[in-house]
Design a protein around this motif. Structure first.
Motif, PDB file in Angstrom:
ATOM      1  N   VAL A 134     -10.457  17.352  29.463  1.00  0.00           N
ATOM      2  CA  VAL A 134      -9.426  17.290  30.499  1.00  0.00           C
ATOM      3  C   VAL A 134     -10.137  17.400  31.847  1.00  0.00           C
ATOM      4  O   VAL A 134     -11.318  17.759  31.906  1.00  0.00           O
ATOM      5  N   HIS A 146      -5.452  19.849  34.974  1.00  0.00           N
ATOM      6  CA  HIS A 146      -6.240  20.077  33.753  1.00  0.00           C
ATOM      7  C   HIS A 146      -5.412  19.850  32.485  1.00  0.00           C
ATOM      8  O   HIS A 146      -5.658  20.489  31.465  1.00  0.00           O
ATOM      9  N   ALA A 147      -4.447  18.928  32.554  1.00  0.00           N
ATOM     10  CA  ALA A 147      -3.559  18.701  31.411  1.00  0.00           C
ATOM     11  C   ALA A 147      -3.503  17.229  31.031  1.00  0.00           C
ATOM     12  O   ALA A 147      -3.755  16.335  31.842  1.00  0.00           O
ATOM     13  N   PHE A 167       1.987  18.393  25.524  1.00  0.00           N
ATOM     14  CA  PHE A 167       0.858  18.637  26.414  1.00  0.00           C
ATOM     15  C   PHE A 167      -0.268  19.401  25.728  1.00  0.00           C
ATOM     16  O   PHE A 167      -0.034  20.252  24.867  1.00  0.00           O
ATOM     17  N   LYS A 169      -3.474  21.602  27.685  1.00  0.00           N
ATOM     18  CA  LYS A 169      -3.957  22.002  29.008  1.00  0.00           C
ATOM     19  C   LYS A 169      -5.013  23.093  28.854  1.00  0.00           C
ATOM     20  O   LYS A 169      -4.808  24.072  28.118  1.00  0.00           O
ATOM     21  N   TYR A 171      -7.911  25.282  31.397  1.00  0.00           N
ATOM     22  CA  TYR A 171      -8.553  25.535  32.682  1.00  0.00           C
ATOM     23  C   TYR A 171     -10.076  25.553  32.536  1.00  0.00           C
ATOM     24  O   TYR A 171     -10.605  25.976  31.499  1.00  0.00           O
ATOM     25  N   GLY A 177      -7.478  26.308  25.347  1.00  0.00           N
ATOM     26  CA  GLY A 177      -6.359  25.845  26.155  1.00  0.00           C
ATOM     27  C   GLY A 177      -5.054  26.045  25.424  1.00  0.00           C
ATOM     28  O   GLY A 177      -4.993  26.680  24.367  1.00  0.00           O
ATOM     29  N   PHE A 207       3.825  25.553  30.542  1.00  0.00           N
ATOM     30  CA  PHE A 207       3.476  24.840  31.778  1.00  0.00           C
ATOM     31  C   PHE A 207       3.481  25.741  32.999  1.00  0.00           C
ATOM     32  O   PHE A 207       2.771  25.497  33.977  1.00  0.00           O
ATOM     33  N   GLN A 307      -2.404  13.960  33.194  1.00  0.00           N
ATOM     34  CA  GLN A 307      -1.446  14.592  34.099  1.00  0.00           C
ATOM     35  C   GLN A 307      -2.076  15.048  35.409  1.00  0.00           C
ATOM     36  O   GLN A 307      -1.389  15.510  36.317  1.00  0.00           O
ATOM     37  N   THR A 308      -3.405  14.907  35.525  1.00  0.00           N
ATOM     38  CA  THR A 308      -4.123  15.330  36.724  1.00  0.00           C
ATOM     39  C   THR A 308      -4.378  14.123  37.615  1.00  0.00           C
ATOM     40  O   THR A 308      -4.959  13.133  37.168  1.00  0.00           O
ATOM     41  N   SER A 321      -2.067  17.145  41.812  1.00  0.00           N
ATOM     42  CA  SER A 321      -3.153  18.089  41.537  1.00  0.00           C
ATOM     43  C   SER A 321      -4.222  18.166  42.621  1.00  0.00           C
ATOM     44  O   SER A 321      -5.010  19.109  42.640  1.00  0.00           O
ATOM     45  N   THR A 340      -9.699  12.343  31.237  1.00  0.00           N
ATOM     46  CA  THR A 340      -9.229  12.963  29.999  1.00  0.00           C
ATOM     47  C   THR A 340      -9.546  12.052  28.836  1.00  0.00           C
ATOM     48  O   THR A 340      -9.547  10.824  28.970  1.00  0.00           O
TER      49      THR A 340
END
Length: 366
Positions: A134, A146-147, A167, A169, A171, A177, A207, A307-308, A321, A340
């Motif tokens: 990610v 980061h997702a 999802f 995710k 970090y 995650g 989330f 998603q980022t 993001s 990703t």
């Protein structure tokens, strides 16, 4: 003397003929070997690993629609690999680049070529996968940073909202995650700007767990999933009810249900606390129509929906993001981890007899 000389010349001539004949045989044998070596390294296409591509169109991380992706690969976005044990289908996409439809995010993702209606549905999607990467950057206060979304149900009609997003995710600096799923309301009325998601944790956090500062991360989730760790999902929609099952060898199996044809969010008083904290402060405070997604054609998606993105968090603190995109340069993004990547080992789809063509969705969004 003359006869002996003639005999020697004859013998020498015969030797040359035999030698040349041997050379030709050796050369001929080499020519036969080379094609066999080439045959042994032919490309293994995705449909040889997961034979279900007749049911999908493939969207790539540059926004293009490949169509049905049998006997197809693209080394930037969609190809196969082997981890030393089994073959996998790889979906890969950067943080920034051309996107499909009206989305802010890139995707390398399959979109079902038929749509079905929740009330009469008897449709299923299952997959076993592992997330390998990610985005390395992103504002930690932004929930989408980061997702990646690895499976969806999407509406093909009206607002084109999403009753399901699955999802993963993680970090930076964390070993593990989270896996969680979203339900997005099908907003009442013609204005869809008030739509919001409700997030439910599967393993780890949901989330809403975000960092306190741009580069300050929350605590690592308990019972989380590591990069490279396999998990599976099963989505079943029948008689208006969505059934979800999540499995992983090292984790407790989790199951959920959600009514897709009768809303629980029809008044402001129904808006849950999670939404009050995440979405209401930025003006996303709509309510859902009573019949939710009834009467709308829905379809499955599967792959890597990043998603980022590089948009400023000032635009939307949940979805923008502010990540590194190198102005859309894919090579640079891939080089420093701003992408990703999701590997799928198995997948299957069941399409009900009531399903109909979804071509209208692609006509609007391609």
């Amino acid at each position: 003397m003359i006869n002996i000389k003639k005999q020697r010349n004859l013998i020498f001539g015969l030797s040359l003929i035999l030698l040349n004949s041997c050379k030709k045989d050796v050369k001929s044998s080499s020519i036969n070997i080379i094609p066999n070596v080439k045959d042994s390294i032919k490309t293994k296409y995705a449909n040889a690993i997961i034979p279900f591509f007749d049911d999908w169109k493939l969207i790539l991380g540059d926004g293009s629609n490949v169509g049905i992706a049998n006997n197809y690969e693209n080394k930037d976005f969609f190809y196969t690999t082997n981890d030393g044990k089994v073959d996998w289908v790889v979906f890969k996409t950067p943080n920034g680049g051309d996107t499909h439809g009206t989305s802010n995010n890139t995707r390398t993702e399959l979109a079902q070529i038929k749509k079905w209606y929740p009330k009469t549905a008897n449709d299923k999607l299952s997959a076993t996968l592992k997330v390998m990467q990610v985005s390395a950057t992103g504002d930690a206060r932004v929930a989408a940073s980061h997702a990646v979304v690895v499976g969806q149900i999407h509406s093909a009609d009206k607002h084109e909202n999403e009753p399901l997003k699955i999802f993963y995710k993680k970090y930076p600096g964390h070993s593990k995650g989270s896996v969680f799923w979203h339900y997005e309301i099908n907003t009442a009325g013609n204005n869809n700007s008030g739509r919001w998601d409700f997030s439910t944790a599967v393993w780890g956090d949901d989330f809403s767990v975000v960092g306190s500062k741009a580069n300050t991360f929350p605590e690592e989730p308990k019972e989380g999933i590591a990069l490279g760790e396999e998990f599976s999902y099963l989505i079943e929609v029948k008689d208006g009810i969505m059934h979800l099952t999540f499995t992983s060898d090292a984790h407790e199996t989790k199951t959920f249900t959600k009514n897709l044809i009768q809303s629980e969010y029809t008044t402001k008083a129904d808006i849950p606390e999670q939404t009050q904290k995440l979405f209401v402060p930025i003006g996303q405070d709509g309510v859902e129509r009573e019949t939710a997604y009834a009467g709308e054609g829905c379809f499955f998606k599967l792959g890597a929906y990043n998603q980022t993105n590089g948009k400023s968090p000032k635009v939307n603190k949940n979805w923008c993001s502010g990540a590194e995109t190198h102005n859309g340069d894919i090579t640079k993004q891939y080089a420093d981890g701003n992408f990703t990547e999701v590997w799928f080992k198995t997948a299957s789809i069941t399409v009900s007899n009531a399903a109909v063509s979804n071509e209208g969705y692609f006509t609007k969004n391609d």
